[in-house]
Motif scaffolding. Structure first.
Motif, PDB file in Angstrom:
ATOM      1  N   ASN A  56      17.613   5.720 -49.389  1.00 21.20           N
ATOM      2  CA  ASN A  56      17.912   4.961 -48.171  1.00 21.20           C
ATOM      3  C   ASN A  56      18.920   5.755 -47.351  1.00 21.20           C
ATOM      4  O   ASN A  56      19.163   6.940 -47.603  1.00 21.20           O
ATOM      5  CB  ASN A  56      18.403   3.550 -48.496  1.00 21.20           C
ATOM      6  CG  ASN A  56      19.697   3.551 -49.290  1.00 21.20           C
ATOM      7  OD1 ASN A  56      20.332   4.594 -49.464  1.00 21.20           O
ATOM      8  ND2 ASN A  56      20.102   2.394 -49.762  1.00 21.20           N
ATOM      9  N   HIS A  75      17.481  -3.410 -56.212  1.00 20.93           N
ATOM     10  CA  HIS A  75      18.601  -3.429 -55.265  1.00 20.93           C
ATOM     11  C   HIS A  75      18.391  -2.313 -54.251  1.00 20.93           C
ATOM     12  O   HIS A  75      18.320  -1.131 -54.606  1.00 20.93           O
ATOM     13  CB  HIS A  75      19.939  -3.234 -55.992  1.00 20.93           C
ATOM     14  CG  HIS A  75      20.178  -4.254 -57.065  1.00 20.93           C
ATOM     15  ND1 HIS A  75      20.500  -5.562 -56.789  1.00 20.93           N
ATOM     16  CD2 HIS A  75      20.126  -4.146 -58.418  1.00 20.93           C
ATOM     17  CE1 HIS A  75      20.637  -6.229 -57.923  1.00 20.93           C
ATOM     18  NE2 HIS A  75      20.422  -5.391 -58.924  1.00 20.93           N
ATOM     19  N   SER A  76      18.285  -2.711 -52.993  1.00 22.67           N
ATOM     20  CA  SER A  76      18.003  -1.728 -51.946  1.00 22.67           C
ATOM     21  C   SER A  76      19.247  -1.001 -51.474  1.00 22.67           C
ATOM     22  O   SER A  76      19.135  -0.056 -50.693  1.00 22.67           O
ATOM     23  CB  SER A  76      17.346  -2.428 -50.749  1.00 22.67           C
ATOM     24  OG  SER A  76      18.264  -3.348 -50.153  1.00 22.67           O
ATOM     25  N   GLY A  77      20.465  -1.424 -51.886  1.00 22.25           N
ATOM     26  CA  GLY A  77      21.691  -0.763 -51.451  1.00 22.25           C
ATOM     27  C   GLY A  77      22.197  -1.239 -50.109  1.00 22.25           C
ATOM     28  O   GLY A  77      23.053  -0.612 -49.504  1.00 22.25           O
ATOM     29  N   GLY A 112      18.783   7.488 -54.830  1.00 20.21           N
ATOM     30  CA  GLY A 112      19.146   6.714 -56.002  1.00 20.21           C
ATOM     31  C   GLY A 112      18.727   7.406 -57.282  1.00 20.21           C
ATOM     32  O   GLY A 112      18.180   8.516 -57.281  1.00 20.21           O
ATOM     33  N   GLN A 170      23.479   3.653 -52.660  1.00 24.83           N
ATOM     34  CA  GLN A 170      22.154   4.160 -52.972  1.00 24.83           C
ATOM     35  C   GLN A 170      21.338   3.074 -53.662  1.00 24.83           C
ATOM     36  O   GLN A 170      21.891   2.211 -54.356  1.00 24.83           O
ATOM     37  CB  GLN A 170      22.246   5.387 -53.887  1.00 24.83           C
ATOM     38  CG  GLN A 170      22.863   6.601 -53.228  1.00 24.83           C
ATOM     39  CD  GLN A 170      24.359   6.639 -53.388  1.00 24.83           C
ATOM     40  OE1 GLN A 170      24.960   5.697 -53.888  1.00 24.83           O
ATOM     41  NE2 GLN A 170      24.977   7.727 -52.952  1.00 24.83           N
ATOM     42  N   PRO A 171      20.042   3.078 -53.477  1.00 27.51           N
ATOM     43  CA  PRO A 171      19.207   2.053 -54.129  1.00 27.51           C
ATOM     44  C   PRO A 171      19.158   2.274 -55.637  1.00 27.51           C
ATOM     45  O   PRO A 171      19.448   3.353 -56.143  1.00 27.51           O
ATOM     46  CB  PRO A 171      17.835   2.264 -53.485  1.00 27.51           C
ATOM     47  CG  PRO A 171      17.839   3.691 -53.049  1.00 27.51           C
ATOM     48  CD  PRO A 171      19.258   4.010 -52.666  1.00 27.51           C
ATOM     49  N   SER A 172      18.810   1.216 -56.343  1.00 21.87           N
ATOM     50  CA  SER A 172      18.591   1.355 -57.781  1.00 21.87           C
ATOM     51  C   SER A 172      17.250   2.063 -58.009  1.00 21.87           C
ATOM     52  O   SER A 172      16.531   2.394 -57.067  1.00 21.87           O
ATOM     53  CB  SER A 172      18.609  -0.012 -58.458  1.00 21.87           C
ATOM     54  OG  SER A 172      17.594  -0.846 -57.914  1.00 21.87           O
ATOM     55  N   ILE A 195      14.683   0.704 -47.764  1.00 17.86           N
ATOM     56  CA  ILE A 195      14.248   1.901 -48.489  1.00 17.86           C
ATOM     57  C   ILE A 195      13.418   2.747 -47.520  1.00 17.86           C
ATOM     58  O   ILE A 195      12.416   2.284 -46.960  1.00 17.86           O
ATOM     59  CB  ILE A 195      13.413   1.542 -49.732  1.00 17.86           C
ATOM     60  CG1 ILE A 195      14.211   0.619 -50.672  1.00 17.86           C
ATOM     61  CG2 ILE A 195      12.980   2.805 -50.460  1.00 17.86           C
ATOM     62  CD1 ILE A 195      15.399   1.266 -51.304  1.00 17.86           C
ATOM     63  N   LYS A 231       9.167  -1.510 -56.281  1.00 17.95           N
ATOM     64  CA  LYS A 231      10.332  -1.102 -55.502  1.00 17.95           C
ATOM     65  C   LYS A 231      11.621  -1.461 -56.237  1.00 17.95           C
ATOM     66  O   LYS A 231      11.632  -2.362 -57.093  1.00 17.95           O
ATOM     67  CB  LYS A 231      10.317  -1.769 -54.129  1.00 17.95           C
ATOM     68  CG  LYS A 231      10.372  -3.269 -54.137  1.00 17.95           C
ATOM     69  CD  LYS A 231      10.247  -3.810 -52.716  1.00 17.95           C
ATOM     70  CE  LYS A 231      10.248  -5.339 -52.718  1.00 17.95           C
ATOM     71  NZ  LYS A 231      10.108  -5.878 -51.347  1.00 17.95           N
ATOM     72  N   PRO A 232      12.717  -0.767 -55.941  1.00 16.10           N
ATOM     73  CA  PRO A 232      13.981  -1.036 -56.639  1.00 16.10           C
ATOM     74  C   PRO A 232      14.424  -2.486 -56.478  1.00 16.10           C
ATOM     75  O   PRO A 232      14.154  -3.138 -55.455  1.00 16.10           O
ATOM     76  CB  PRO A 232      14.975  -0.083 -55.957  1.00 16.10           C
ATOM     77  CG  PRO A 232      14.127   0.996 -55.373  1.00 16.10           C
ATOM     78  CD  PRO A 232      12.843   0.345 -54.985  1.00 16.10           C
TER      79      PRO A 232
END
Length: 1414
Positions: free
Chosen positions: A699, A646-648, A704, A620-622, A652, A643-644
């Motif tokens: 995502n 870390h996109s995971g 997240g 999951q994204p941050s 996103i 935007k986060p």
């Protein structure tokens, strides 16, 4: 407590024993009296279980070798007191004694130890003992005849006064009166931690971790605990642990495969733990000989006793080596370096009982594996193990002597009346194996100074005969291993006790005890599933084998997809059915398989897993962050967020926004459908209310966490005239002293349009803002210069309109002015070949999903209609202007997504663009310099040669000739050509006539260069050239009058793949003769040459390598002779074959299956086939070659490939590829599933029919079709028959069986020569006789017409039957006997055979099976 003191509760794993008399001293106090018995028993067990003693048992004497007359005795002493060991040794020559402490030779020079020797008496003194002296001490005596050793232990104790005075000593430790302890919570953060280690045997490895403690209290330091596969590790010979000052280190100084596993560091505090783990992989070291197996591992010692131990181990993996044939077990006595082999022949299972040990001696053990290539390196040697009776110390008891002294002695040393002992009881098998059983029993109650021993007896189940097992060596402990038993048999056992006074009654026998049978290795594990774990690791899971057969663990192999190079992922068996394979290459695709192992070896490999590309698992994204308000109109707000970080691992997809009133706790979702942009207008708000917002990102992996909630936003309408804040401030081209900032224009413009922007920056942690640009910029990007290298800054933007400077944007994320290592800049060049203007950039970093984004003036380029092309290969990207113009100047930038800010730019000014356009034009329109312009020359027969010469041309030059703006053809009879070395280009016009008056032009193109030259032939110049051409033509005819070739021989290939030699002749008369020759041998064609038309043709049938040679044609009469010849070989032959390949490939039909008696044949019909054509057969991706197994050939109408004696491995996709110089044609067929099964069944049927045809009953010869004979003569119908098995022969007359009698005699000699004899024939004997020859594979019937005539009559004209021979079908099903030995392979048929071989009976043809004719 009575249960705790019960005899027999001593832990026998330590295999130590205590001396006969162990004196201990305790403090005498009334508080300790009631615990005295408990302490006495506890001390006995503590001493014995901790250190080994030296109770003397005399071994068999060695001839003149060292022998201990008095052995060392163990002691327990208090700290700071002296101790002295004594022993007496005999031997000749006098043995030399060395002293060891815990297996390490003593350093006598340190002064802590005093060693003396007086004759055979040796002593070791420690003047002042400390707790460090608690150890096992060994005296090793040796001379030229051997070695002997004796061991004893010292236990050094401290005084513990607190034991006497503790007021809670009598309470259980769980008493509720103890106060509750409150622990301080210490937070541990790993600053630097260890990662996976990949090493080989013999190397060393270090695992280290650095941490910070919060709070860091000197008296509350955490304890570092190291584990391998959840087993706690301590300092030892193989492991060194160091901890202190926030660093803990584990060192493996000499790696073995035993050290492989998951290493976990656990930092333990009173308030919790912190953990970190990583895998250590240890591969096999270089083998002693190539392809020898790896060393065994995990050596374990079981059931150690007075004279034997049982050794077990785990087998190594054999991914690339040959299978293991067995193992050798070696032993070495402690204190020596003499390794001896215990077994003469390799043993195949991973367990072996080692017998013949000396009681009281300690040994090391190791194991080596053997395969067909050699012996492996030895395994890691075991810990020292003593050959002792593990139950001997159960007979110890303590006697109080008074004061502070008590004595420990054996029960059997107490005086008693002389009588035999009682019978043992409770005998049972504690361990069973294939060839041995370990028995245990309960000793009888016994109190006598006389020694007691045991006898053991065995009996096969079903028999009453008892056989004594230990006939030579008495058994002193109630535990014994019985060896040399039969595998899988059932036995009963019983025991008797004895002393010098007699033998007891036998114990009750055991029940039936069956030795184990060898079940074999485990079955293969089930399905293997691989899933993504990280960028360098994959999680493997599998199903356990259905037949585990005492499973030990698993080995996992890995292989890159498309390769057959399997390597081991682990080198020590894993017990779990899942494993994380580390050290893989990111982006590479792997397959995995698993093998199960037990003590017999490795199972078959499991099925391979599906291919998996190594990449990080999706997460999951941050959380998004920095929620900001961009506008408010009193009932709605426009929000923006970042935007986060870390996109995971994936894009996103959605955002979700929640709101709440400030001061409340309940969050409410604003919108049901998710949003995709980071700017959102929140409707339906209450004017004047204060709100907070937070945002979620989602995502493919899920939703997240929520962002930190925003600041308090009041819903009051914005009315200020200045603009609102800009947003989405981003950076690129970060360098040591500069960077470029980009942003989005404000949502709220204020009272007028926005006219520009100011960018401000400040050092991180300060509020001293500096304006980067003195004058507002109208565009939404700015390059900020003058930054300090290595300094971190934050930035913000203010928009400007006519009313003034507006609200500042939210501060950016911190940015450090530092050039990324390896950064490259955009370069701009004009391509020397194409003339294109090219901007090129090489990225120093590329990650999964990275893309190049090109911008002009920091706006992404999306319009490619004007010839702008972006070309990306790997880490290089180019922006190419195919049709640039003067307006294409500006700032061009490029950035790489999914990286840490890789970007660069290049600014093209108007002047630079003008220069590059001029250079581009020159490159695209070069002029080829000419040495001479177009000219002409008149040749023989009046032909006109036009030519020019260039300074230089390449082999790729092209050119055209024009006459009066009409292109001239270079086809026959005209010719056109060039010469690269000289640069000459020419055109020869065969007929120069009046129609050719005008302008001749040659146009040349070579690469990007061009040239043109013209020649004007009009008026007088043309007339002079025409007159000269006419003269040369007339002169040639005059000189060359007679028959001649107007067109010389050429080889032509027709659309029907026919190959023909063609020529033209002229100036003929009736007497003219035409002849064909090959290699000076005349060829008589089927059709005579057509001299009337002047065109002569010679077809070449079955064109192949066999038809090559020099062909010649002649035309002659009385006026003279002319000749033309052509060499059909080399390039001429290759061109013809290439043309045939083109036609055949285009006409090739789909592959069809044709079964034969020898295999399955794939056929491809085409217009023509010959083996010289470039035709290749494939099985899958494997190219097939002609062999005994694969027969490649064909006929002129088809290509074929036959799989001889097909098997399952021959299933799969087959293809034929027909290749010519320009194209290739491919036809495929999937020979698997039902297609293969049907074809295989047809092959088996044809094979059986061919076998039956070969071996059926046959008439070889000897019988006529018609017989005429005079009456009263003797008729003998004789023939030879054959068949396997030998056939049966029967005779019919006019369809009825011939009954043998005196007249009709039927015989079959040697199973080969059949005969029907008719004595004294009469007219009644005339008729149709049929001989039937038949066995189980069928046969045939032959008809003979017999005509009898009387004496004096005319011999009749008898006629044979219409079908004199009839075949008889075989009996179904046809059984083909299996050969006893492998038959020699038959020679493979030739690759090309125009006609099928006649000898291959039944191949491709079904045997006829007509019904028997009556």
């Amino acid at each position: 407590m009575s249960v705790w003191l019960k005899r027999g509760n001593y832990n026998h794993e330590h295999h130590h024993k205590q001396s006969k008399y162990v004196v201990k001293e305790y403090s005498s106090s009334e508080a300790m009296e009631e615990r005295y018995e408990h302490k006495t028993q506890a001390r006995i067990q503590q001493v014995v279980s901790t250190k080994m003693g030296g109770k003397y048992v005399r071994e068999e004497p060695m001839i003149r070798g060292p022998q201990f007359l008095v052995r060392l005795r163990s002691h327990t002493v208090f700290e700071n007191t002296p101790i002295k060991f004594f022993c007496t040794i005999e031997g000749f020559p006098m043995p030399i004694v060395k002293w060891y402490k815990d297996g390490v030779i003593l350093d006598i020079s340190s002064g802590r130890y005093l060693v003396q020797a007086n004759g055979g008496i040796h002593s070791l003194e420690i003047p002042r003992c400390s707790t460090d002296d608690t150890a096992q001490y060994t005296a090793v005596a040796g001379n030229i005849h051997g070695q002997a050793s004796s061991q004893a232990s010292i236990v050094v104790k401290r005084y513990k006064q607190e034991e006497e005075t503790c007021p809670y000593a009598w309470l259980p430790f769980t008493a509720a009166m103890l106060p509750q302890i409150h622990y301080t919570k210490i937070n541990i953060t790993f600053v630097e931690s260890f990662g996976p280690v990949f090493a080989s045997e013999g190397e060393s490895a270090t695992l280290s971790a650095t941490m910070t403690l919060e709070p860091n209290l000197a008296n509350l330091q955490p304890e570092a605990q190291w584990y391998r596969d959840d087993t706690r590790l301590f300092d030892s010979k193989w492991v060194k642990i160091e901890t202190g000052r926030g660093v803990t280190t584990l060192i493996l100084p000499n790696l073995f495969k035993d050290d492989e596993g998951l290493y976990k560091l656990r930092m333990v505090t009173k308030g919790g733990t912190a953990e970190h783990s990583a895998f250590v992989s240890v591969t096999d070291g270089p083998p002693p000989v190539p392809r020898a197996p790896g060393a065994p591992m995990d050596l374990k010692i079981h059931d150690a006793n007075r004279d034997y131990v049982i050794v077990s181990w785990k087998p190594p993996n054999t991914t690339t080596e040959g299978p293991i044939l067995g193992y050798f077990v070696d032993k070495c006595e402690v204190g020596t370096e003499n390794w001896t082999q215990c077994n003469d022949h390799p043993i195949k299972i991973c367990k072996y009982p080692v017998s013949g040990l000396f009681e009281g001696h300690s040994y090391y053990f190791r194991v080596r594996a053997v395969n067909s290539h050699g012996i492996s390196k030895a395994s890691r040697m075991s810990d020292p193990i003593a050959a002792l009776d593990p139950t001997e110390f159960e007979r110890l008891h303590a006697k109080k002597l008074g004061g502070k002294l008590d004595v420990v002695s054996y029960h059997d040393e107490v005086e008693a009346d002389g009588k035999p002992p009682g019978a043992p009881s409770g005998i049972y098998a504690s361990e069973t194996d294939r060839t041995y059983v370990v028995l245990s029993w309960k000793a009888p109650a016994y109190s006598s100074k006389a020694p007691m021993w045991y006898y053991l007896e065995k009996s096969m189940v079903g028999s009453d005969a008892w056989q004594r097992v230990n006939t030579q060596v008495p058994i002193r402990s109630p535990r014994y291993a019985v060896f040399d038993l039969a595998e899988g048999k059932q036995y009963k056992f019983r025991t008797l006790s004895a002393n010098i006074y007699g033998t007891s009654e036998p114990s009750e026998p055991t029940g039936a005890i069956q030795t184990q049978e060898l079940k074999g290795v485990p079955s293969a594990p089930g399905q293997v599933i691989s899933t993504r774990e990280s960028d360098t690791s994959v999680l493997i899971q599998w199903a356990p084998p259905k037949e585990p057969n005492n499973l030990i663990g698993y080995y996992i192999d890995q292989c890159v997809k498309g390769s057959k190079d399997w390597t081991s992922a682990n080198h020590k068996p894993r017990k779990d059915t899942k494993f994380v394979v580390s050290g893989l290459t990111k982006g590479e695709t792997y397959m995995f398989r698993v093998q199960a192992i037990n003590e017999l070896g490795l199972s078959d490999e499991s099925q391979e897993s599906a291919p998996l590309t190594v990449k990080a698992a999706l997460t999951q994204p941050s959380a998004p962050y920095d929620v900001a308000m961009l506008n408010c109109d009193g009932h709605s707000m426009v929000l923006n967020w970042k935007k986060p970080l870390h996109s995971g691992g994936t894009k996103i997809k959605d955002y979700y926004v929640d709101k709440r009133r400030s001061g409340t706790t309940l969050w409410r979702e604003i919108h049901i459908p998710p949003i995709t942009e980071r700017v959102y207008k929140v409707e339906g708000l209450t004017e004047g209310a204060v709100y907070q917002f937070h945002v979620y990102a989602a995502n493919l992996a899920g939703l997240g966490p929520a962002s930190k909630h925003s600041a308090d936003f009041t819903c009051d309408a914005w009315t200020m005239p200045e603009p609102g804040p800009a947003y989405d401030l981003t950076f690129c081209e970060v360098r040591d002293n500069s960077l470029v900032a980009e942003w989005q224009k404000p949502v709220y413009a204020g009272s007028g349009p926005i006219s520009g922007y100011y960018v401000e920056y400040a050092k991180k942690g300060t509020s001293d803002w500096t304006t980067a640009n003195e004058k507002a910029v109208s565009h939404r990007f700015l390059k900020i210069t003058g930054l300090e290298t290595g300094t971190t800054y934050v930035f913000r933007v203010r928009a400007v309109n006519a009313a003034g400077v507006g609200m500042a944007s939210m501060a950016s994320d911190p940015v450090t002015a530092n050039t990324m290592a390896g950064s490259q800049e955009v370069s701009c060049v004009v391509d020397e070949k194409s003339g294109d203007i090219v901007l090129s950039f090489e990225s120093c970093e590329m990650n999964e999903g990275s893309q190049f984004i090109w911008k002009k003036d920091y706006k992404e380029i999306t319009d490619f209609s004007k010839g702008v092309v972006i070309k990306t290969e790997g880490s290089n990207s180019k922006l190419i202007f195919k049709n640039a113009d003067k307006e294409d100047f500006g700032a061009f930038s490029v950035s790489v997504t999914n990286t840490y800010g890789v970007s660069s730019s290049y600014t093209i000014s108007s002047e630079e663009m003008t220069k590059m356009l001029a250079l581009s034009y020159d490159i695209r329109h070069p002029i080829i310099p000419l040495k001479s312009e177009l000219a002409y020359k008149i040749l023989e027969r009046g032909r006109m040669r036009f030519w020019l010469q260039a300074e230089e041309i390449s082999s790729n030059v092209t050119y055209k000739f024009f006459a009066n703006n009409k292109e001239m053809s270079g086809a026959n009879p005209n010719t056109m050509g060039h010469n690269v070395p000289t640069g000459i280009i020419e055109f020869i016009l065969d007929h120069f006539t009046e129609e050719n008056e005008g302008t001749f032009t040659c146009q040349i193109t070579d690469g990007g260069g061009k040239a043109q030259s013209s020649l004007v032939l009009i008026g007088a110049a043309f007339k002079a050239a025409l007159a000269e051409a006419d003269y040369q033509r007339r002169e040639y005819i005059r000189v060359k009058e007679g028959p001649h070739f107007s067109e010389f021989l050429s080889l032509q290939v027709g659309d029907d793949c026919s190959v023909t030699l063609v020529c033209k002749v002229a100036n003929l008369k009736k007497e003219s003769e035409f002849h064909w020759y090959k290699e000076e041998t005349e060829i008589i064609p089927d059709v005579k040459p057509d001299l009337g038309s002047g065109v002569c043709k010679l077809p070449i049938k079955l064109f192949s390598r066999k038809t090559v040679g020099v062909y010649k044609a002649t035309i002659s009469d009385d006026r003279g002779k002319d000749m033309s010849q052509i060499d059909v070989s080399g390039k001429v032959f290759d061109d013809a074959i290439n043309k045939l390949s083109q036609l055949a490939g285009a006409s090739a039909a789909q592959l069809v299956i044709h079964c034969t008696a020898t295999g399955i044949q794939l056929q491809c019909h085409m217009k023509y086939y010959t083996s010289e054509m470039n035709i290749t057969w494939f099985h899958g991706e494997t190219k097939l070659s002609h062999s005994d197994k694969i027969v490649i050939g064909g006929t002129p109408a088809m290509a074929s490939m036959e799989v001889i004696e097909p098997m399952d491995k021959d299933k799969g996709m087959y293809s034929i590829v027909i290749t010519d110089s320009e194209n290739s044609h491919k036809r495929t067929l999937d020979l698997s599933g039902d297609v293969y099964e049907k074809a295989f069944a047809e092959f088996q049927k044809l094979k059986a029919e061919a076998y039956a045809e070969k071996n059926r009953g046959k008439v070889v010869g000897g019988l006529p079709d018609v017989v005429t004979i005079m009456e009263k003569k003797t008729l003998s119908l004789t023939c030879t028959v054959c068949g396997d098995p030998k056939p049966q022969v029967s005779w019919l007359k006019n369809g009825a069986d011939v009954e043998p009698d005196d007249q009709y005699v039927v015989s079959l000699d040697q199973g080969r020569f059949a005969c029907l004899t008719i004595k004294g024939v009469s007219m009644e004997d005339s008729g149709r006789y049929t001989m039937i020859v038949q066995n189980k594979y069928g046969g045939e019937s032959v008809d003979i017409v017999v005509s009898v005539y009387r004496h004096g009559e005319k011999i009749p004209d008898a006629k044979p039957t219409l079908t004199p021979k009839t075949l008889i079908p075989p009996k179904l099903p046809i059984e083909i006997p299996q050969p006893k030995t492998q038959a020699a392979p038959s020679p493979a048929p030739s690759a090309y055979s125009p006609a099928p071989p006649k000898a291959a009976a039944g191949r491709g043809v079904k045997s006829p099976t007509p019904t028997r004719r009556k």
